[in-house]
Motif scaffolding. Structure first.
Motif, PDB file in Angstrom:
ATOM      1  N   ARG A  32     -17.869 -14.339  16.191  1.00 48.70           N
ATOM      2  CA  ARG A  32     -16.862 -13.871  17.150  1.00 48.70           C
ATOM      3  C   ARG A  32     -16.176 -12.617  16.618  1.00 48.70           C
ATOM      4  N   GLN A  33     -15.654 -11.805  17.510  1.00 47.46           N
ATOM      5  CA  GLN A  33     -14.738 -10.747  17.125  1.00 47.46           C
ATOM      6  C   GLN A  33     -13.407 -11.033  17.810  1.00 47.46           C
ATOM      7  N   GLU A  34     -12.415 -11.376  17.004  1.00 43.09           N
ATOM      8  CA  GLU A  34     -11.098 -11.734  17.523  1.00 43.09           C
ATOM      9  C   GLU A  34     -10.185 -10.516  17.534  1.00 43.09           C
ATOM     10  N   ASN A  35      -9.384 -10.417  18.582  1.00 38.16           N
ATOM     11  CA  ASN A  35      -8.484  -9.285  18.782  1.00 38.16           C
ATOM     12  C   ASN A  35      -7.120  -9.593  18.168  1.00 38.16           C
ATOM     13  N   LEU A  36      -6.756  -8.842  17.127  1.00 37.20           N
ATOM     14  CA  LEU A  36      -5.466  -9.020  16.463  1.00 37.20           C
ATOM     15  C   LEU A  36      -4.485  -7.908  16.839  1.00 37.20           C
ATOM     16  N   ALA A  37      -4.799  -7.176  17.883  1.00 39.56           N
ATOM     17  CA  ALA A  37      -3.933  -6.091  18.339  1.00 39.56           C
ATOM     18  C   ALA A  37      -2.636  -6.661  18.915  1.00 39.56           C
ATOM     19  N   PRO A  38      -1.524  -5.930  18.794  1.00 41.15           N
ATOM     20  CA  PRO A  38      -0.212  -6.461  19.211  1.00 41.15           C
ATOM     21  C   PRO A  38      -0.109  -6.731  20.714  1.00 41.15           C
ATOM     22  N   LEU A  39       0.457  -7.890  21.040  1.00 44.14           N
ATOM     23  CA  LEU A  39       0.935  -8.174  22.388  1.00 44.14           C
ATOM     24  C   LEU A  39       2.433  -7.908  22.473  1.00 44.14           C
ATOM     25  N   PHE A  40       3.079  -7.995  21.326  1.00 42.20           N
ATOM     26  CA  PHE A  40       4.525  -7.751  21.192  1.00 42.20           C
ATOM     27  C   PHE A  40       4.726  -7.139  19.812  1.00 42.20           C
ATOM     28  N   ILE A  41       5.592  -6.128  19.733  1.00 41.63           N
ATOM     29  CA  ILE A  41       5.851  -5.489  18.443  1.00 41.63           C
ATOM     30  C   ILE A  41       7.277  -4.982  18.414  1.00 41.63           C
ATOM     31  N   VAL A  42       7.937  -5.159  17.270  1.00 42.91           N
ATOM     32  CA  VAL A  42       9.312  -4.705  17.118  1.00 42.91           C
ATOM     33  C   VAL A  42       9.480  -4.145  15.713  1.00 42.91           C
ATOM     34  N   GLY A  43      10.256  -3.065  15.591  1.00 43.96           N
ATOM     35  CA  GLY A  43      10.473  -2.472  14.276  1.00 43.96           C
ATOM     36  C   GLY A  43      10.908  -1.033  14.380  1.00 43.96           C
ATOM     37  N   GLY A  44      10.804  -0.327  13.249  1.00 42.44           N
ATOM     38  CA  GLY A  44      11.213   1.067  13.214  1.00 42.44           C
ATOM     39  C   GLY A  44      11.227   1.583  11.791  1.00 42.44           C
ATOM     40  N   ILE A  45      11.898   2.713  11.591  1.00 45.84           N
ATOM     41  CA  ILE A  45      12.055   3.332  10.272  1.00 45.84           C
ATOM     42  C   ILE A  45      13.525   3.223   9.882  1.00 45.84           C
ATOM     43  N   TYR A  46      13.778   2.660   8.707  1.00 38.38           N
ATOM     44  CA  TYR A  46      15.135   2.305   8.302  1.00 38.38           C
ATOM     45  C   TYR A  46      15.494   2.925   6.959  1.00 38.38           C
ATOM     46  N   ASP A  47      16.770   2.796   6.592  1.00 38.68           N
ATOM     47  CA  ASP A  47      17.256   3.395   5.346  1.00 38.68           C
ATOM     48  C   ASP A  47      16.742   2.679   4.098  1.00 38.68           C
ATOM     49  N   ILE A  48      16.238   1.482   4.257  1.00 38.29           N
ATOM     50  CA  ILE A  48      15.652   0.748   3.141  1.00 38.29           C
ATOM     51  C   ILE A  48      14.372   0.069   3.621  1.00 38.29           C
TER      52      ILE A  48
END
Length: 302
Positions: free
Chosen positions: A201-217
């Motif tokens: 099988r080839q399973e799809n691990l691509a995001p259905l939901f994603i949250v985040g960003g670039i932070y000071d740490i």
């Protein structure tokens, strides 16, 4: 000041990581929680393997940097992060061979891109698949071999955190800013289309939901902050936990101002509620990665 990029992903897939098994039973890797349920997981090593596989396939990452000259399979002594995107992003340990004038010890580089395990958001309920090779056995008049394989189709979540200041830096090696940006950009592109080849099988691990960003740490703010529930047989993400996480302040700056959301429409029942927590105008997965890439480009000044 060093900046950190972090993102937490939800994807949906089936039976991704098996352990050793017992007799003719293939067992999924699992964890036990205090609620008494079993949750399957995909190890961080497994995720790294597929990221590097796709890096080699899509971007020609150099994977010919390994040997067994010291009795242990490890990265070559004469290879540095300049030669290997994998060594740069995910670190390495090069052991020294004891004997003679060599005092032993290890040369270690910590991972710059740190992955968590991908943990299922739905409990495992002992689903099994019975298999045999009857088609092959019939060809030669033999009895088929039998096997039982554990099966789990679920939503999963994992987090990756990247210390942007340490990308491309290791001892005397300091890559130019274009190469640093290129490596992070490629890693983000891989995460966007991540997949896994397993048991035909080839399973799809691509995001259905994603949250985040670039932070000071560099901190995995949303790791352990994703909870999935069901209402009228439809999945929804606990928005209260996300809302409280967004209130976190670093150096008196709220992370809410620099956090973005991306999701595939029509998957989660409380889609509009989740969108109301953020100020973005476009909540597509593609837009999320575009914004993140622009932020990385600005950080490196390319």
């Amino acid at each position: 000041m060093s900046k950190g990029l972090t993102l937490t992903v939800i994807f949906q897939a089936q039976s991704l990581n098996f352990g050793e098994g017992i007799a003719n039973i293939s067992e999924l890797k699992k964890l036990t929680r205090g609620d008494g349920n079993l949750y399957t997981f995909v190890s961080r090593q497994c995720l790294r393997y597929d990221i590097v596989r796709l890096g080699s396939m899509l971007y020609n990452w150099n994977t010919q940097v390994v040997d067994k000259s010291k009795g242990t399979v490890q990265f070559k002594d004469d290879c540095s992060i300049k030669d290997s995107e994998e060594m740069d992003l995910f670190g390495y340990m090069k052991t020294a061979k004891k004997g003679g004038d060599d005092k032993g010890g290890s040369n270690i580089r910590s991972a710059v891109a740190r992955l968590s395990h991908a943990i299922s958001l739905e409990p495992y309920r002992s689903d099994m698949d019975f298999l045999n090779n009857k088609g092959l056995a019939d060809r030669i008049g033999e009895h088929p071999n039998l096997a039982n394989v554990e099966q789990h189709f679920s939503f999963y979540t994992y987090t990756i955190t990247i210390d942007l200041d340490k990308v491309g830096k290791d001892g005397d090696v300091d890559l130019d800013k274009e190469d640093k940006f290129k490596r992070v950009k490629q890693l983000l592109s891989i995460l966007k289309v991540l997949n896994r080849n397993i048991r035909g099988r080839q399973e799809n691990l691509a995001p259905l939901f994603i949250v985040g960003g670039i932070y000071d740490i560099p901190n995995p703010f949303f790791l352990g902050r994703i909870r999935l529930n069901y209402k009228s047989n439809k999945p929804y993400i606990d928005s209260n936990i996300l809302k409280q996480t967004l209130e976190t302040k670093i150096f008196d700056n709220s992370i809410e101002k620099v956090t973005s959301l991306g999701m595939v429409s029509g998957i989660f029942d409380n889609e509009e509620e989740l969108k109301s927590l953020f100020k973005d105008e476009n909540y597509s997965i593609e837009k999320f990665f575009d914004n993140l890439q622009d932020g990385v480009k600005a950080y490196y000044g390319v």
